[in-house]
Design a protein around this motif. Structure first.
Motif, PDB file in Angstrom:
ATOM      1  N   ARG A   1      67.977  10.646 -39.389  1.00 17.35           N
ATOM      2  CA  ARG A   1      67.363  11.967 -39.442  1.00 17.35           C
ATOM      3  C   ARG A   1      66.323  12.090 -38.340  1.00 17.35           C
ATOM      4  N   THR A   2      66.264  13.245 -37.710  1.00 20.43           N
ATOM      5  CA  THR A   2      65.254  13.472 -36.675  1.00 20.43           C
ATOM      6  C   THR A   2      64.119  14.356 -37.167  1.00 20.43           C
ATOM      7  N   HIS A   3      64.383  15.212 -38.152  1.00 22.36           N
ATOM      8  CA  HIS A   3      63.362  16.093 -38.728  1.00 22.36           C
ATOM      9  C   HIS A   3      63.192  15.699 -40.191  1.00 22.36           C
ATOM     10  N   LYS A   4      62.359  14.708 -40.410  1.00 26.59           N
ATOM     11  CA  LYS A   4      62.254  14.129 -41.750  1.00 26.59           C
ATOM     12  C   LYS A   4      61.544  15.028 -42.749  1.00 26.59           C
ATOM     13  N   GLU A   5      60.899  16.083 -42.256  1.00 23.21           N
ATOM     14  CA  GLU A   5      60.205  16.995 -43.167  1.00 23.21           C
ATOM     15  C   GLU A   5      61.148  18.064 -43.715  1.00 23.21           C
TER      16      GLU A   5
ATOM     17  N   PRO B   1      64.862  19.072 -45.458  1.00 20.10           N
ATOM     18  CA  PRO B   1      66.009  18.507 -46.178  1.00 20.10           C
ATOM     19  C   PRO B   1      67.271  18.586 -45.321  1.00 20.10           C
ATOM     20  N   LEU B   2      67.938  17.482 -45.185  1.00 24.14           N
ATOM     21  CA  LEU B   2      69.125  17.444 -44.335  1.00 24.14           C
ATOM     22  C   LEU B   2      70.369  17.958 -45.056  1.00 24.14           C
ATOM     23  N   LYS B   3      70.331  17.980 -46.370  1.00 29.53           N
ATOM     24  CA  LYS B   3      71.528  18.360 -47.114  1.00 29.53           C
ATOM     25  C   LYS B   3      71.979  19.787 -46.803  1.00 29.53           C
ATOM     26  N   GLU B   4      71.041  20.654 -46.379  1.00 35.64           N
ATOM     27  CA  GLU B   4      71.417  22.035 -46.066  1.00 35.64           C
ATOM     28  C   GLU B   4      72.399  22.099 -44.905  1.00 35.64           C
ATOM     29  N   VAL B   5      72.314  21.123 -44.003  1.00 34.82           N
ATOM     30  CA  VAL B   5      73.265  21.056 -42.889  1.00 34.82           C
ATOM     31  C   VAL B   5      74.678  20.889 -43.420  1.00 34.82           C
ATOM     32  N   PHE B   6      74.845  20.000 -44.401  1.00 35.54           N
ATOM     33  CA  PHE B   6      76.185  19.707 -44.899  1.00 35.54           C
ATOM     34  C   PHE B   6      76.630  20.679 -45.984  1.00 35.54           C
ATOM     35  N   VAL B   7      75.691  21.323 -46.643  1.00 40.37           N
ATOM     36  CA  VAL B   7      76.055  22.446 -47.506  1.00 40.37           C
ATOM     37  C   VAL B   7      76.706  23.537 -46.659  1.00 40.37           C
ATOM     38  N   ASP B   8      76.127  23.764 -45.485  1.00 37.88           N
ATOM     39  CA  ASP B   8      76.705  24.748 -44.555  1.00 37.88           C
ATOM     40  C   ASP B   8      78.062  24.286 -44.043  1.00 37.88           C
ATOM     41  N   LEU B   9      78.155  23.021 -43.625  1.00 37.91           N
ATOM     42  CA  LEU B   9      79.388  22.524 -43.014  1.00 37.91           C
ATOM     43  C   LEU B   9      80.567  22.454 -43.986  1.00 37.91           C
ATOM     44  N   THR B  10      80.296  22.368 -45.282  1.00 33.59           N
ATOM     45  CA  THR B  10      81.380  22.316 -46.274  1.00 33.59           C
ATOM     46  C   THR B  10      81.744  23.705 -46.796  1.00 33.59           C
ATOM     47  N   ASN B  11      81.201  24.746 -46.191  1.00 37.97           N
ATOM     48  CA  ASN B  11      81.449  26.122 -46.624  1.00 37.97           C
ATOM     49  C   ASN B  11      82.821  26.587 -46.121  1.00 37.97           C
TER      50      ASN B  11
ATOM     51  N   GLU C   1      71.142  11.348 -48.978  1.00 36.08           N
ATOM     52  CA  GLU C   1      70.067  11.531 -48.004  1.00 36.08           C
ATOM     53  C   GLU C   1      68.891  10.636 -48.367  1.00 36.08           C
ATOM     54  N   THR C   2      68.419   9.844 -47.415  1.00 36.44           N
ATOM     55  CA  THR C   2      67.244   9.005 -47.619  1.00 36.44           C
ATOM     56  C   THR C   2      66.110   9.551 -46.745  1.00 36.44           C
ATOM     57  N   PRO C   3      64.898   9.024 -46.862  1.00 38.09           N
ATOM     58  CA  PRO C   3      63.803   9.527 -46.020  1.00 38.09           C
ATOM     59  C   PRO C   3      64.030   9.354 -44.522  1.00 38.09           C
ATOM     60  N   SER C   4      64.892   8.415 -44.108  1.00 35.20           N
ATOM     61  CA  SER C   4      65.050   8.169 -42.672  1.00 35.20           C
ATOM     62  C   SER C   4      66.484   8.265 -42.165  1.00 35.20           C
ATOM     63  N   ASN C   5      67.464   8.204 -43.056  1.00 38.14           N
ATOM     64  CA  ASN C   5      68.857   8.280 -42.606  1.00 38.14           C
ATOM     65  C   ASN C   5      69.728   8.928 -43.682  1.00 38.14           C
ATOM     66  N   PHE C   6      71.038   8.948 -43.444  1.00 35.02           N
ATOM     67  CA  PHE C   6      71.957   9.548 -44.418  1.00 35.02           C
ATOM     68  C   PHE C   6      73.301   8.847 -44.332  1.00 35.02           C
ATOM     69  N   ILE C   7      74.091   9.024 -45.381  1.00 27.50           N
ATOM     70  CA  ILE C   7      75.470   8.536 -45.378  1.00 27.50           C
ATOM     71  C   ILE C   7      76.306   9.538 -46.159  1.00 27.50           C
ATOM     72  N   HIS C   8      77.500   9.817 -45.666  1.00 29.06           N
ATOM     73  CA  HIS C   8      78.351  10.842 -46.267  1.00 29.06           C
ATOM     74  C   HIS C   8      79.713  10.236 -46.581  1.00 29.06           C
ATOM     75  N   PHE C   9      80.062  10.227 -47.861  1.00 28.52           N
ATOM     76  CA  PHE C   9      81.355   9.748 -48.352  1.00 28.52           C
ATOM     77  C   PHE C   9      82.165  10.987 -48.692  1.00 28.52           C
ATOM     78  N   LEU C  10      83.225  11.249 -47.935  1.00 32.06           N
ATOM     79  CA  LEU C  10      83.901  12.543 -48.009  1.00 32.06           C
ATOM     80  C   LEU C  10      85.417  12.366 -48.119  1.00 32.06           C
ATOM     81  N   GLU C  11      86.019  13.149 -49.022  1.00 35.19           N
ATOM     82  CA  GLU C  11      87.469  13.129 -49.231  1.00 35.19           C
ATOM     83  C   GLU C  11      88.036  14.524 -48.994  1.00 35.19           C
ATOM     84  N   GLY C  12      89.256  14.582 -48.475  1.00 37.52           N
ATOM     85  CA  GLY C  12      89.900  15.861 -48.239  1.00 37.52           C
ATOM     86  C   GLY C  12      91.125  15.689 -47.358  1.00 37.52           C
ATOM     87  N   GLU C  13      91.769  16.801 -47.019  1.00 42.84           N
ATOM     88  CA  GLU C  13      92.903  16.742 -46.108  1.00 42.84           C
ATOM     89  C   GLU C  13      92.403  16.362 -44.715  1.00 42.84           C
TER      90      GLU C  13
END
Length: 238
Positions: A40-44, A46-56, A74-86
């Motif tokens: 994460r570069t902007h730790k203040e 929430p990063l989840k909004e990025v992926f809420v948008d991307l999964t729209n 999402e952690t305070p300094s990094n993230f990991i995404h486990f994703l399933e789909g076509e």
């Protein structure tokens, strides 16, 4: 009936296994699984909004009734995404991330830890997000072999966690995940685990992954690569 007629009849005759497989696989899309991570570069923010948008799906035009399942952690300094789909939807999501400068400004060093082309069935019933702050042991100077083992183990942990909530209702899933940090911390990734694998540098970067899996393959024939064409070889002194 001659032997050729018997062979033709045998080829056309369906076995019980053929019928069962045809029924099970009818209109069933191929499903894939990807696990990617980054810092994460902007730790203040929430990063989840990025992926809420991307999964729209409505915004990006992903295809399918159930498009994405899995877990974004999402952690305070990094993230990991486990994703399933076509596969086409997974690749498109990563391309949409790479092509969005606002989203890319909030992440750094995105790497694809694993990709499985055909998983047959989903291990998660829905797509969820979770904030986790588990420091864990920092994996410094991690070998490629150890990092690979940790990646495989984390994929299994995610699938196990998905299996535990697969038959639960929506509210039950929310409650279960909210308590998972206390009840099942062994199934969740730690900050140290994610950072240690990122530091090895042996995983594909986001750009490398998209070039390999999402970019069209350009095939140059010999006549297209060379101009003027090389003269034909002469044989036998003619």
């Amino acid at each position: 009936m001659n032997e050729y007629g018997e062979e033709e009849e045998q080829e056309q005759r369906k076995t019980l296994l053929d019928v069962v497989c045809s029924h099970l696989l009818r209109d069933k899309p191929i499903l894939s699984r990807i696990m990617f991570a980054g810092r994460r570069t902007h730790k203040e923010e929430p990063l989840k909004e990025v992926f809420v948008d991307l999964t729209n799906s409505a915004k990006y035009g992903y295809e399918g009734k159930i498009v994405f399942t899995g877990l974004f952690v999402e952690t305070p300094s990094n993230f990991i995404h486990f994703l399933e789909g076509e596969p086409k939807n997974l690749h498109s999501l990563l391309a949409n991330l790479a092509n969005n400068s606002n989203h890319m400004d909030k992440v750094d060093d995105v790497q694809v830890f694993s990709y499985t082309d055909d998983i047959i069935d989903r291990s998660w019933p829905q797509w969820k997000t979770l904030e986790v702050n588990l420091p864990g042991k920092h994996m410094s100077n991690t070998s490629e072999q150890k990092a690979t083992t940790e990646i495989v183990n984390q994929v299994k942990r995610f699938t196990d966690l998905g299996g535990q909530i697969f038959t639960k209702e929506k509210l039950q899933i929310e409650t279960y995940l909210a308590n998972a940090k206390n009840s099942h911390p062994d199934l969740l990734p730690t900050i140290g685990l994610i950072e240690g694998i990122l530091e090895t540098g042996f995983c594909l970067t986001l750009a490398e992954y998209l070039q390999l899996y999402h970019s069209p393959v350009k095939i140059n024939m010999q006549g297209e690569s060379n101009w003027p064409p090389a003269p034909a070889l002469k044989y036998g002194g003619h």
